[in-house]
Design a protein around this motif. Structure first.
Motif, mmCIF file in Angstrom:
data_model
loop_
_atom_site.group_PDB
_atom_site.id
_atom_site.type_symbol
_atom_site.label_atom_id
_atom_site.label_comp_id
_atom_site.label_asym_id
_atom_site.label_seq_id
_atom_site.Cartn_x
_atom_site.Cartn_y
_atom_site.Cartn_z
ATOM 1 N N PHE A 20 0.828 -1.207 0.000
ATOM 2 C CA PHE A 20 0.000 0.000 0.000
ATOM 3 C C PHE A 20 0.863 1.258 0.000
ATOM 4 O O PHE A 20 0.472 2.281 -0.584
ATOM 5 C CB PHE A 20 -0.946 -0.002 1.202
ATOM 6 C CG PHE A 20 -2.137 -0.902 1.032
ATOM 7 C CD1 PHE A 20 -3.102 -0.614 0.081
ATOM 8 C CD2 PHE A 20 -2.281 -2.047 1.803
ATOM 9 C CE1 PHE A 20 -4.202 -1.441 -0.091
ATOM 10 C CE2 PHE A 20 -3.369 -2.886 1.636
ATOM 11 C CZ PHE A 20 -4.345 -2.585 0.687
ATOM 12 N N SER A 21 2.034 1.194 0.621
ATOM 13 C CA SER A 21 2.934 2.344 0.601
ATOM 14 C C SER A 21 3.423 2.635 -0.812
ATOM 15 O O SER A 21 3.502 3.798 -1.227
ATOM 16 C CB SER A 21 4.133 2.095 1.520
ATOM 17 O OG SER A 21 3.722 1.943 2.853
ATOM 18 N N MET A 24 0.660 4.299 -2.740
ATOM 19 C CA MET A 24 0.472 5.694 -2.355
ATOM 20 C C MET A 24 1.620 6.588 -2.830
ATOM 21 O O MET A 24 1.413 7.750 -3.166
ATOM 22 C CB MET A 24 0.337 5.802 -0.833
ATOM 23 C CG MET A 24 -0.872 5.096 -0.255
ATOM 24 S SD MET A 24 -2.434 5.765 -0.874
ATOM 25 C CE MET A 24 -2.413 7.402 -0.150
ATOM 26 N N ILE A 25 2.830 6.032 -2.877
ATOM 27 C CA ILE A 25 4.002 6.843 -3.206
ATOM 28 C C ILE A 25 4.288 6.862 -4.711
ATOM 29 O O ILE A 25 5.131 7.639 -5.166
ATOM 30 C CB ILE A 25 5.245 6.325 -2.440
ATOM 31 C CG1 ILE A 25 6.267 7.451 -2.250
ATOM 32 C CG2 ILE A 25 5.892 5.133 -3.161
ATOM 33 C CD1 ILE A 25 7.431 7.073 -1.371
#
Length: 283
Positions: A20-21, A24-25
């Motif tokens: 998920f990081s 998002m990034i």
């Protein structure tokens, strides 16, 4: 067996968080890579360009006729410096009054202050503009300085609330000792309360800097002259309906524009967390 299951759960949790990081990034990574791309490569989903155009930064810095981004940075820091000083002084004074002094309708006015935290800024936008325009303040920095000097402006009620909670945690015995030595209320504020509220004041300064640095709409509304443009307003000058948009230069300057905010946050991160935590515990 139990340790094995715990290890599996930990791995699964870390894997999901990492996944998920990355999702998002991804836009940020693409943005960094796109700052080095040519216009022809902008539609590519790849992070990295085939040819790294470092010239996007040098050309973007001087792309605006008559002005460079050095000029716009100086304008921005001039505006932010005035806002920071006036906001810290006014909000700390008002917070000291609510936390330490007794005056008629004190609780009522503090309740009104709390209500303004839920008031959208768009509600006061039109009357504020009419008022500032009547006074001849348009195309100056006064619409930013004066509200903050009166404990208003962006984040003013929140700053007061944060400082009130912090000051309430300072022992009143210090005030009594200072009074016995002949210190006035202003002396207590200046010599005792203000130095002890340093963590909260640093938090206020960080928030004030970030929110006003990112206040594109407010700057657009009150500043008309290119010579007084801030960095955020200068970025929109790349958009010209008569010619092709230099995406690489625009994204390069956008990337440069967030560097002061990142540097400030990471340098003052410890003070920022201490100020929020101390205010919450002491309040």
């Amino acid at each position: 067996m139990r340790n094995h299951l715990s290890g599996v759960r930990t791995f699964r949790t870390h894997f999901l968080l990492a996944l998920f990081s990355l999702i998002m990034i991804y836009p940020m990574l693409w943005w960094v890579g796109a700052a080095f791309k040519s216009n022809a490569e902008m539609s590519s989903p790849s992070f990295f360009p085939t040819e790294w155009l470092w010239s996007n930064f040098s050309q973007g810095w001087v792309a605006i006729p008559k002005f460079t981004f050095t000029h716009f940075y100086l304008n921005t820091f001039e505006l932010i410096a005035g806002v920071l000083v006036t906001s810290i002084i006014s909000c700390s004074l008002v917070a000291f009054g609510f936390a330490r002094l007794d005056f008629p309708l004190k609780n009522f006015w503090f309740s009104i202050l709390m209500v303004t935290l839920m008031l959208p800024s768009q509600v006061t936008l039109v009357p504020q503009y009419i008022m500032f325009n009547t006074w001849g303040w348009i195309n100056t920095y006064l619409p930013f300085y004066v509200p903050h000097a009166l404990a208003g402006g962006i984040g003013g009620p929140f700053f007061i609330f944060l400082l009130v909670q912090f000051i309430r945690g300072i022992p009143r015995e210090l005030d009594e000792s200072a009074k016995m030595d002949g210190c006035s209320w202003f002396g207590i504020y200046l010599r005792i309360v203000l130095p002890l509220t340093k963590p909260a004041l640093v938090t206020v300064a960080i928030y004030c800097f970030l929110w006003n640095w990112d206040d594109f709409f407010g700057h657009l509304l009150y500043i008309n002259s290119v010579s007084k443009y801030t960095v955020g307003l200068a970025l929109k000058l790349f958009v010209d309906s008569q010619s092709a948009l230099p995406w690489g230069q625009l994204l390069a300057m956008s990337l440069v524009s967030i560097i002061p905010s990142l540097i400030l946050f990471f340098m003052a991160q410890r003070h920022f967390v201490d100020g929020i935590a101390s205010g919450a515990v002491k309040g």
